[in-house]
Design a protein around this motif. Structure first.
Motif, PDB file in Angstrom:
ATOM      1  N   GLU A  27       6.675  -3.093  -0.857  1.00  0.00           N
ATOM      2  CA  GLU A  27       6.095  -2.109   0.045  1.00  0.00           C
ATOM      3  C   GLU A  27       7.180  -1.729   1.041  1.00  0.00           C
ATOM      4  O   GLU A  27       7.919  -2.596   1.526  1.00  0.00           O
ATOM      5  CB  GLU A  27       4.887  -2.685   0.769  1.00  0.00           C
ATOM      6  CG  GLU A  27       3.744  -2.998  -0.163  1.00  0.00           C
ATOM      7  CD  GLU A  27       2.563  -3.644   0.552  1.00  0.00           C
ATOM      8  OE1 GLU A  27       2.778  -4.416   1.514  1.00  0.00           O
ATOM      9  OE2 GLU A  27       1.429  -3.363   0.139  1.00  0.00           O
ATOM     10  N   LYS A  34       3.361   1.722   6.663  1.00  0.00           N
ATOM     11  CA  LYS A  34       3.672   1.731   5.231  1.00  0.00           C
ATOM     12  C   LYS A  34       3.815   3.171   4.766  1.00  0.00           C
ATOM     13  O   LYS A  34       2.942   4.009   5.003  1.00  0.00           O
ATOM     14  CB  LYS A  34       2.578   1.022   4.443  1.00  0.00           C
ATOM     15  CG  LYS A  34       2.884   0.933   2.971  1.00  0.00           C
ATOM     16  CD  LYS A  34       1.823   0.158   2.226  1.00  0.00           C
ATOM     17  CE  LYS A  34       2.064   0.256   0.741  1.00  0.00           C
ATOM     18  NZ  LYS A  34       1.020  -0.412  -0.021  1.00  0.00           N
ATOM     19  N   ASP A  37       5.532   2.609  -1.996  1.00  0.00           N
ATOM     20  CA  ASP A  37       5.634   1.418  -2.840  1.00  0.00           C
ATOM     21  C   ASP A  37       6.777   1.669  -3.816  1.00  0.00           C
ATOM     22  O   ASP A  37       6.898   2.768  -4.373  1.00  0.00           O
ATOM     23  CB  ASP A  37       4.347   1.184  -3.644  1.00  0.00           C
ATOM     24  CG  ASP A  37       3.180   0.786  -2.768  1.00  0.00           C
ATOM     25  OD1 ASP A  37       3.342  -0.156  -1.973  1.00  0.00           O
ATOM     26  OD2 ASP A  37       2.116   1.410  -2.884  1.00  0.00           O
ATOM     27  N   ALA A  98       5.641  -7.404  -2.886  1.00  0.00           N
ATOM     28  CA  ALA A  98       4.208  -7.194  -3.104  1.00  0.00           C
ATOM     29  C   ALA A  98       3.853  -7.622  -4.531  1.00  0.00           C
ATOM     30  O   ALA A  98       4.724  -7.677  -5.402  1.00  0.00           O
ATOM     31  CB  ALA A  98       3.858  -5.733  -2.886  1.00  0.00           C
TER      32      ALA A  98
END
Length: 101
Positions: A27, A34, A37, A98
């Motif tokens: 991430e 955020k 990804d 992640a």
């Protein structure tokens, strides 16, 4: 060989096609929020494609051939490329490992 898939929050998701296997996911945070990804994926062969799916209702899907993706010889080389994203001056940016999607 490896590629990096990018999914940008609220805009699009990247999904590996046949012959492309996710290895690691991260991430990306920019000033605490955020933003994306990233997935490092192993590529077997040259004929694979990545689906880029627009998020939201009525989002379109594009099937993108591998020739449009930068390739890396090792996972370490792909990780080093991602690290360059977060090491620019004094900006507050970081990657967090992640679970695979």
């Amino acid at each position: 060989m490896y590629i990096i898939l990018t999914s940008k929050l609220g805009e699009y998701d990247a999904w590996p096609g046949q012959g492309i296997a996710p290895v690691e996911s991260y991430e990306y945070f920019f000033y605490g929020r955020k933003k994306a990804d990233f997935t490092i994926a192993e590529v077997n062969g040259d004929q694979g494609r990545v689906s880029i799916v627009e998020t939201g209702e009525g989002g379109k899907t594009n099937s993108v051939p591998l020739k449009f993706f930068e390739r890396f010889g090792t996972v370490e080389a792909a990780r080093a490329e991602l690290e360059q994203l977060v090491t620019f001056g004094s900006i507050d940016a970081r990657l967090e490992k992640a679970p695979l999607r």
